[in-house]
Scaffold this motif. Structure first.
Motif, PDB file in Angstrom:
ATOM      1  N   TYR A  33      -3.360   2.133  -9.194  1.00 27.73           N
ATOM      2  CA  TYR A  33      -4.189   2.874  -8.245  1.00 27.73           C
ATOM      3  C   TYR A  33      -5.641   2.876  -8.683  1.00 27.73           C
ATOM      4  O   TYR A  33      -5.958   2.772  -9.866  1.00 27.73           O
ATOM      5  CB  TYR A  33      -3.681   4.306  -8.065  1.00 27.73           C
ATOM      6  CG  TYR A  33      -3.717   5.160  -9.318  1.00 27.73           C
ATOM      7  CD1 TYR A  33      -4.861   5.878  -9.667  1.00 27.73           C
ATOM      8  CD2 TYR A  33      -2.608   5.261 -10.152  1.00 27.73           C
ATOM      9  CE1 TYR A  33      -4.890   6.661 -10.810  1.00 27.73           C
ATOM     10  CE2 TYR A  33      -2.625   6.039 -11.288  1.00 27.73           C
ATOM     11  CZ  TYR A  33      -3.785   6.735 -11.615  1.00 27.73           C
ATOM     12  OH  TYR A  33      -3.808   7.499 -12.747  1.00 27.73           O
ATOM     13  N   CYS A  34      -6.517   3.000  -7.681  1.00 25.01           N
ATOM     14  CA  CYS A  34      -7.948   3.157  -7.912  1.00 25.01           C
ATOM     15  C   CYS A  34      -8.257   4.646  -7.812  1.00 25.01           C
ATOM     16  O   CYS A  34      -8.033   5.255  -6.770  1.00 25.01           O
ATOM     17  CB  CYS A  34      -8.753   2.387  -6.871  1.00 25.01           C
ATOM     18  SG  CYS A  34     -10.531   2.775  -6.951  1.00 25.01           S
ATOM     19  N   HIS A  74       4.259   9.778  -7.711  1.00 19.73           N
ATOM     20  CA  HIS A  74       4.793   8.454  -8.009  1.00 19.73           C
ATOM     21  C   HIS A  74       6.172   8.547  -8.660  1.00 19.73           C
ATOM     22  O   HIS A  74       7.038   7.704  -8.402  1.00 19.73           O
ATOM     23  CB  HIS A  74       3.804   7.660  -8.857  1.00 19.73           C
ATOM     24  CG  HIS A  74       2.572   7.297  -8.092  1.00 19.73           C
ATOM     25  ND1 HIS A  74       1.400   6.913  -8.688  1.00 19.73           N
ATOM     26  CD2 HIS A  74       2.325   7.277  -6.753  1.00 19.73           C
ATOM     27  CE1 HIS A  74       0.497   6.657  -7.753  1.00 19.73           C
ATOM     28  NE2 HIS A  74       1.036   6.886  -6.581  1.00 19.73           N
ATOM     29  N   ASP A 122       0.873  -1.165   0.000  1.00 19.82           N
ATOM     30  CA  ASP A 122       0.000   0.000   0.000  1.00 19.82           C
ATOM     31  C   ASP A 122       0.917   1.223   0.000  1.00 19.82           C
ATOM     32  O   ASP A 122       2.113   1.114   0.281  1.00 19.82           O
ATOM     33  CB  ASP A 122      -0.891  -0.022   1.250  1.00 19.82           C
ATOM     34  CG  ASP A 122      -1.786   1.202   1.361  1.00 19.82           C
ATOM     35  OD1 ASP A 122      -2.447   1.551   0.363  1.00 19.82           O
ATOM     36  OD2 ASP A 122      -1.798   1.821   2.441  1.00 19.82           O
ATOM     37  N   ARG A 123       0.370   2.399  -0.319  1.00 17.84           N
ATOM     38  CA  ARG A 123       1.214   3.595  -0.376  1.00 17.84           C
ATOM     39  C   ARG A 123       1.071   4.447   0.884  1.00 17.84           C
ATOM     40  O   ARG A 123       1.941   4.463   1.736  1.00 17.84           O
ATOM     41  CB  ARG A 123       0.861   4.417  -1.627  1.00 17.84           C
ATOM     42  CG  ARG A 123       1.917   5.464  -1.962  1.00 17.84           C
ATOM     43  CD  ARG A 123       1.430   6.448  -2.999  1.00 17.84           C
ATOM     44  NE  ARG A 123       0.607   7.472  -2.336  1.00 17.84           N
ATOM     45  CZ  ARG A 123       0.223   8.593  -2.923  1.00 17.84           C
ATOM     46  NH1 ARG A 123       0.535   8.831  -4.172  1.00 17.84           N
ATOM     47  NH2 ARG A 123      -0.506   9.469  -2.265  1.00 17.84           N
ATOM     48  N   ARG A 145     -11.313  -0.578  -5.989  1.00 14.35           N
ATOM     49  CA  ARG A 145     -11.108   0.091  -4.702  1.00 14.35           C
ATOM     50  C   ARG A 145     -11.009  -0.948  -3.595  1.00 14.35           C
ATOM     51  O   ARG A 145     -11.928  -1.732  -3.359  1.00 14.35           O
ATOM     52  CB  ARG A 145     -12.249   1.066  -4.427  1.00 14.35           C
ATOM     53  CG  ARG A 145     -12.067   1.826  -3.125  1.00 14.35           C
ATOM     54  CD  ARG A 145     -13.119   2.916  -2.954  1.00 14.35           C
ATOM     55  NE  ARG A 145     -13.058   3.499  -1.648  1.00 14.35           N
ATOM     56  CZ  ARG A 145     -12.165   4.408  -1.257  1.00 14.35           C
ATOM     57  NH1 ARG A 145     -11.269   4.837  -2.112  1.00 14.35           N
ATOM     58  NH2 ARG A 145     -12.177   4.878  -0.034  1.00 14.35           N
ATOM     59  N   THR A 156      -2.762   1.167  -4.527  1.00 11.80           N
ATOM     60  CA  THR A 156      -3.210   2.253  -3.657  1.00 11.80           C
ATOM     61  C   THR A 156      -4.554   2.826  -4.086  1.00 11.80           C
ATOM     62  O   THR A 156      -4.784   3.078  -5.265  1.00 11.80           O
ATOM     63  CB  THR A 156      -2.126   3.360  -3.602  1.00 11.80           C
ATOM     64  OG1 THR A 156      -2.585   4.438  -2.793  1.00 11.80           O
ATOM     65  CG2 THR A 156      -1.732   3.867  -4.971  1.00 11.80           C
ATOM     66  N   ASN A 157      -5.434   3.024  -3.111  1.00 10.95           N
ATOM     67  CA  ASN A 157      -6.671   3.770  -3.347  1.00 10.95           C
ATOM     68  C   ASN A 157      -6.326   5.247  -3.396  1.00 10.95           C
ATOM     69  O   ASN A 157      -5.634   5.740  -2.502  1.00 10.95           O
ATOM     70  CB  ASN A 157      -7.676   3.545  -2.201  1.00 10.95           C
ATOM     71  CG  ASN A 157      -8.314   2.178  -2.210  1.00 10.95           C
ATOM     72  OD1 ASN A 157      -8.211   1.423  -3.164  1.00 10.95           O
ATOM     73  ND2 ASN A 157      -8.988   1.849  -1.117  1.00 10.95           N
ATOM     74  N   GLN A 158      -6.802   5.941  -4.414  1.00  7.56           N
ATOM     75  CA  GLN A 158      -6.558   7.380  -4.530  1.00  7.56           C
ATOM     76  C   GLN A 158      -7.863   8.095  -4.861  1.00  7.56           C
ATOM     77  O   GLN A 158      -8.028   8.689  -5.925  1.00  7.56           O
ATOM     78  CB  GLN A 158      -5.470   7.651  -5.584  1.00  7.56           C
ATOM     79  CG  GLN A 158      -4.097   7.169  -5.170  1.00  7.56           C
ATOM     80  CD  GLN A 158      -3.581   7.869  -3.927  1.00  7.56           C
ATOM     81  OE1 GLN A 158      -3.775   9.065  -3.751  1.00  7.56           O
ATOM     82  NE2 GLN A 158      -2.920   7.126  -3.048  1.00  7.56           N
ATOM     83  N   LEU A 186      -7.275  -4.203  -7.938  1.00  5.77           N
ATOM     84  CA  LEU A 186      -5.883  -3.777  -8.111  1.00  5.77           C
ATOM     85  C   LEU A 186      -4.938  -4.978  -8.053  1.00  5.77           C
ATOM     86  O   LEU A 186      -3.972  -5.066  -8.823  1.00  5.77           O
ATOM     87  CB  LEU A 186      -5.483  -2.752  -7.044  1.00  5.77           C
ATOM     88  CG  LEU A 186      -6.153  -1.389  -7.119  1.00  5.77           C
ATOM     89  CD1 LEU A 186      -5.728  -0.529  -5.924  1.00  5.77           C
ATOM     90  CD2 LEU A 186      -5.836  -0.689  -8.425  1.00  5.77           C
TER      91      LEU A 186
END
Length: 177
Positions: free
Chosen positions: A88-89, A69, A7-8, A100, A50-52, A106
């Protein structure tokens, strides 16, 4: 191939309840960049999932996310490592998408990209949804206590979740194994 999925926000960089919206707000956590580079230099393939949702909320642009990134990739490269893939989402929580987290989209994109099975692949997150997304496709869950990890640790975690102080501690463990 030895693959790890990270994860980020809260794992690699500082997280914020107000979202990480700019390059100035994207601040690596102590030891995280070095940890990624060490793992990469040891032959691991590094993927980020990562969810964004800040994109869907209009808090930052795709170009700004690309800059964040690019900085991550540059910092890791400066230490002799590399990020092999970032997915990413961009959707909001109510979009009903399959990417997500806690949905597995992902992770499925990563599996398709590398043409591999994710069973047993370590996934590192600071939230329950990170761990749930990974375990739904057979990943081995690692919870870090950075970001939202302290709060997450008090929840019912997926079976066999391993808990570490931070990403550097996870990498120490993986490199010792």
């Amino acid at each position: 191939m030895q693959l790890i999925i990270l994860d980020r926000d809260g794992v690699i960089n500082e997280d914020s309840d107000a979202f990480v919206k700019s390059l100035d707000e994207w601040v690596p956590l102590p030891g995280a960049i070095d940890a990624i580079a060490r793992l990469s230099r040891a032959g691991w393939t590094i993927a980020v999932a990562t969810n964004q949702s800040g994109l869907a909320r209009g808090l930052f642009s795709p170009a700004t996310l690309d800059l964040m990134h690019a900085r991550l990739e540059k910092l890791v490269a400066e230490q002799g490592g590399r990020i092999d893939l970032i997915r990413y989402c961009p959707h909001g929580p109510d979009a009903g998408c399959d990417c997500r987290k806690p949905q597995a989209g992902l992770f499925q994109q990563i599996a398709t990209y590398f043409a591999c099975d994710l069973h047993g692949v370590p996934t590192v997150g600071d939230s329950l949804r990170d761990l749930q997304a990974g375990t739904s496709v057979g990943c081995t869950p690692y919870l870090v206590l950075t970001g939202k990890g302290q709060k997450t640790a008090s929840q019912t975690l997926p079976a066999d979740t391993r808990i570490f102080a931070d990403l550097a501690a996870v990498v120490d463990h993986l490199l010792e194994a």
